[in-house]
Design a protein around this motif. Structure first.
Motif, PDB file in Angstrom:
ATOM      1  N   LEU A 161       0.984  -1.130  -0.007  1.00  0.00           N
ATOM      2  CA  LEU A 161      -0.002  -0.117  -0.014  1.00  0.00           C
ATOM      3  C   LEU A 161       0.894   1.417  -0.163  1.00  0.00           C
ATOM      4  CD1 LEU A 161      -3.047  -0.682   2.321  1.00  0.00           C
ATOM      5  CD2 LEU A 161      -3.182   0.296  -0.272  1.00  0.00           C
ATOM      6  N   ILE A 162       1.955   1.264   0.780  1.00  0.00           N
ATOM      7  CA  ILE A 162       2.755   2.323   0.754  1.00  0.00           C
ATOM      8  C   ILE A 162       3.426   2.697  -0.379  1.00  0.00           C
ATOM      9  CG2 ILE A 162       5.119   3.235   2.028  1.00  0.00           C
ATOM     10  CD1 ILE A 162       3.931   1.684   4.683  1.00  0.00           C
ATOM     11  N   ALA A 163       3.964   1.664  -1.012  1.00  0.00           N
ATOM     12  CA  ALA A 163       4.752   1.650  -2.326  1.00  0.00           C
ATOM     13  C   ALA A 163       3.670   2.285  -3.356  1.00  0.00           C
ATOM     14  CB  ALA A 163       5.026   0.275  -2.711  1.00  0.00           C
ATOM     15  N   ALA A 164       2.344   1.945  -3.252  1.00  0.00           N
ATOM     16  CA  ALA A 164       1.227   2.337  -4.203  1.00  0.00           C
ATOM     17  C   ALA A 164       1.219   3.869  -4.176  1.00  0.00           C
ATOM     18  CB  ALA A 164      -0.004   1.668  -4.131  1.00  0.00           C
ATOM     19  N   VAL A 165       0.953   4.221  -2.727  1.00  0.00           N
ATOM     20  CA  VAL A 165       0.864   5.625  -2.544  1.00  0.00           C
ATOM     21  C   VAL A 165       1.836   6.354  -3.111  1.00  0.00           C
ATOM     22  CG1 VAL A 165       0.422   7.210  -0.541  1.00  0.00           C
ATOM     23  CG2 VAL A 165      -0.847   5.053  -0.692  1.00  0.00           C
ATOM     24  N   PHE A 166       3.038   5.902  -2.541  1.00  0.00           N
ATOM     25  CA  PHE A 166       4.468   6.517  -3.277  1.00  0.00           C
ATOM     26  C   PHE A 166       4.431   6.535  -4.526  1.00  0.00           C
ATOM     27  CE2 PHE A 166       8.915   6.286  -4.323  1.00  0.00           C
ATOM     28  CZ  PHE A 166       9.328   7.301  -3.984  1.00  0.00           C
ATOM     29  N   GLY A 167       4.136   5.342  -5.433  1.00  0.00           N
ATOM     30  CA  GLY A 167       3.907   5.597  -6.972  1.00  0.00           C
ATOM     31  C   GLY A 167       2.783   6.543  -7.326  1.00  0.00           C
ATOM     32  N   TYR A 168       1.940   6.569  -6.832  1.00  0.00           N
ATOM     33  CA  TYR A 168       0.910   7.533  -7.139  1.00  0.00           C
ATOM     34  C   TYR A 168       1.181   8.840  -7.340  1.00  0.00           C
ATOM     35  CZ  TYR A 168      -3.720   9.596  -7.691  1.00  0.00           C
ATOM     36  OH  TYR A 168      -4.624  10.274  -7.831  1.00  0.00           O
ATOM     37  N   THR A 169       2.108   9.369  -6.165  1.00  0.00           N
ATOM     38  CA  THR A 169       2.857  10.538  -5.911  1.00  0.00           C
ATOM     39  C   THR A 169       3.605  10.940  -6.848  1.00  0.00           C
ATOM     40  OG1 THR A 169       4.241   9.807  -4.445  1.00  0.00           O
ATOM     41  CG2 THR A 169       2.190  10.827  -3.479  1.00  0.00           C
ATOM     42  N   VAL A 170       4.726   9.788  -7.395  1.00  0.00           N
ATOM     43  CA  VAL A 170       5.589   9.994  -8.355  1.00  0.00           C
ATOM     44  C   VAL A 170       5.211   9.750  -9.748  1.00  0.00           C
ATOM     45  CG1 VAL A 170       7.604   9.895  -6.815  1.00  0.00           C
ATOM     46  CG2 VAL A 170       6.734   8.006  -7.809  1.00  0.00           C
ATOM     47  N   GLY A 171       3.834   9.146  -9.810  1.00  0.00           N
ATOM     48  CA  GLY A 171       3.189   8.703 -11.223  1.00  0.00           C
ATOM     49  C   GLY A 171       3.587   7.522 -11.731  1.00  0.00           C
TER      50      GLY A 171
ATOM     51  N   VAL B 150       2.766   3.983 -10.257  1.00  0.00           N
ATOM     52  CA  VAL B 150       2.334   2.959  -9.402  1.00  0.00           C
ATOM     53  C   VAL B 150       3.020   1.597  -9.556  1.00  0.00           C
ATOM     54  CG1 VAL B 150       0.357   2.104  -8.312  1.00  0.00           C
ATOM     55  CG2 VAL B 150       0.195   4.455  -9.033  1.00  0.00           C
ATOM     56  N   LEU B 151       2.698   1.226 -10.742  1.00  0.00           N
ATOM     57  CA  LEU B 151       3.085  -0.488 -11.046  1.00  0.00           C
ATOM     58  C   LEU B 151       4.602  -0.547 -10.558  1.00  0.00           C
ATOM     59  CD1 LEU B 151       0.996  -1.395 -13.865  1.00  0.00           C
ATOM     60  CD2 LEU B 151       1.073  -2.292 -11.488  1.00  0.00           C
TER      61      LEU B 151
END
Ligand code: ADP
Length: 443
Positions: A13-23, A25-26
């Motif tokens: 989840l943390i990785a997904a949120v971080f990925g979302y902020t930097v564009g 996610v995957l």
């Protein structure tokens, strides 16, 4: 386990949120997954190193599933070491017990090499352990009979009580009994015992019986002679007729017993070997039948013969005559009047082996099972009165057993009280003259 799943989900989840902020996610989730896998591999490696060598590698401090795994390994290890200690204590005790046995015990592998030996192996056979470890047993113990014994024990077939008795080649006074048991797929246990004393005592006993019998022979002949002269005397007072008849009867019995004892002593003497020659059983049986004819008639028995004329036995005619006539006489004596006695000599298959069998079957008194084992012992009688009535010495079956032993044959007895008996002498096919011809006549 649950704790590990939540941990994994949280990290993803943390990785997904971080990925979302930097564009990405995957990509961020993939990198996080690889990180988690590498982390687990690192701890698994620590676990492996510790499990391989717990003394040099400390136990890693972990939690979750790996922690449960560590604990399980520790528990299994503890259990295994306890079992190992127990097994090694049992093994030490077993070896101590085997070492204390008075017999020599040697374990031989399937290449004939010595795996282990107890202390007495040195005393009895001169085999030392561990010095002789891996030396070929046959190189140290050079008796062809023992080699054959080991060969036989090597066969996959289960064979109980294989044994031979040999005279020591290095010491004339020593006799050793060998037994061999195959107890695993690759190991055979050889048990050797010094039986010199036993053999000597048996020899002394046999010599004593033979000497006493021999010494009794002359006085008995003299006594019997005088009794006969007195009986024939026409001036003999009538009152002496009965006692003299009794004296005559008893002296004849004693003469028979002494004769049988002397004959048994001769049969027991291994140095006294009668030459073996082709024996035509038909002729032998006819001679016996002629001799017992009056007795058969007196008891009104029927006698049936079933003889294979082509089966010629290699043996001693006098010894075989004595054995077969003992069996036929017993059948006549231990069958009430009007009985049926069958004498048979035929090729057969017993226990999967070709053999020739001489058997005497009667429908007489029969023998209870508990007596069968002891019948061939000297003077063993099922019914004393019946034996004496028939003029038996109590030595007939002992003679039969010895004669058969000298012909590599065996005595088999089947009997049922009040039904009758079958006494069979089983000869190996090798004892037939022209064994191949004989085996073709076996159906
Ligand atoms: P014996 O001289 O007394 O006949 P044996 O050694 O020939 O001695 O036989 C031992 C005993 O076995 C006999 O006393 C008898 O009791 C028993 N026996 C032997 N043969 C037979 C038979 N065919 N039927 C019944 N009993 C028998």
């Amino acid at each position: 386990m649950q704790h590990d799943i939540w941990k994994f989900v949280g990290l993803m989840l943390i990785a997904a949120v971080f990925g979302y902020t930097v564009g990405h996610v995957l990509l961020s989730m993939l990198v996080a997954s690889i990180g988690i896998i590498l982390w687990q591999v690192y701890w698994l490696n620590l676990l492996y190193l510790w499990a391989e060598n717990p003394k040099t590698h400390p136990m890693p401090e972990v939690s979750g599933l790996l922690h449960s795994l560590y604990r399980s390994i520790i528990r299994t290890n503890a259990k295994n070491s306890k079992r190992k200690r127990q097994l090694s204590a049992y093994l030490t005790q077993f070896r101590k017990a085997v070492s204390a046995l008075p017999d020599a015990i040697i374990l031989v592998d399937d290449h004939g090499k010595i795996e282990w030996a107890n202390k007495n192996a040195n005393t009895v056979l001169g085999i030392r352990w561990p010095e002789d470890s891996n030396v070929r047993f046959g190189d140290l113990i050079r008796y062809p009979e023992v080699d054959q014994l080991l060969e036989k024990a090597n066969s996959k077939k289960k064979q109980a009580g294989l044994g031979v008795v040999v005279n020591s080649t290095s010491n004339n006074e020593q006799t050793i009994s060998f037994k061999c048991i195959r107890y695993t797929n690759t190991l055979r246990m050889v048990i050797a015992r010094d039986v010199s004393r036993l053999v000597k005592v048996n020899q002394m006993q046999s010599d004593f019986v033979a000497n006493v019998s021999h010494e009794l022979k002359t006085p008995l002949t003299v006594l019997k002679g005088y009794v006969e002269i007195l009986r024939d005397n026409p001036d003999l007072p009538l009152k002496f007729a009965k006692p003299l008849a009794q004296m005559n009867l008893q002296s004849v019995r004693m003469e028979l017993i002494v004769g049988d004892l002397l004959y048994l002593a001769r049969l027991e003497d291994s140095a006294n070997i009668s030459p073996h020659e082709p024996v035509v059983i038909t002729n032998l049986v006819n001679t016996i039948v002629d001799a017992v004819g009056p007795l058969v008639e007196e008891k009104r028995h029927s006698l049936e013969l079933d003889i294979d004329h082509s089966l010629i036995l290699s043996g001693s005619p006098t010894e075989l005559h004595s054995a077969f006539s003992n069996l036929i006489t017993n059948a006549i004596n231990y069958t009430p009047d009007n009985g049926l006695i069958k004498v048979r000599w035929q090729g057969e298959q017993r226990n999967g082996k070709d053999c020739a069998v001489f058997s005497v079957t009667d429908n007489g008194y029969g023998i209870a099972t508990q007596h069968l084992e002891r019948l061939t012992q000297r003077f063993y009688r099922v019914d004393n009165d019946r034996s004496r009535e028939g003029g038996g010495t109590g030595l007939g079956l002992a003679i039969v057993k010895h004669v058969l032993q000298r012909h590599s044959a065996e005595l088999e007895i089947e009997s049922q009280e009040e039904e009758g008996s079958v006494f069979s002498c089983v000869f190996p096919i090798g004892k037939m003259v022209n064994a191949q011809l004989s085996s073709s006549s076996i159906n």
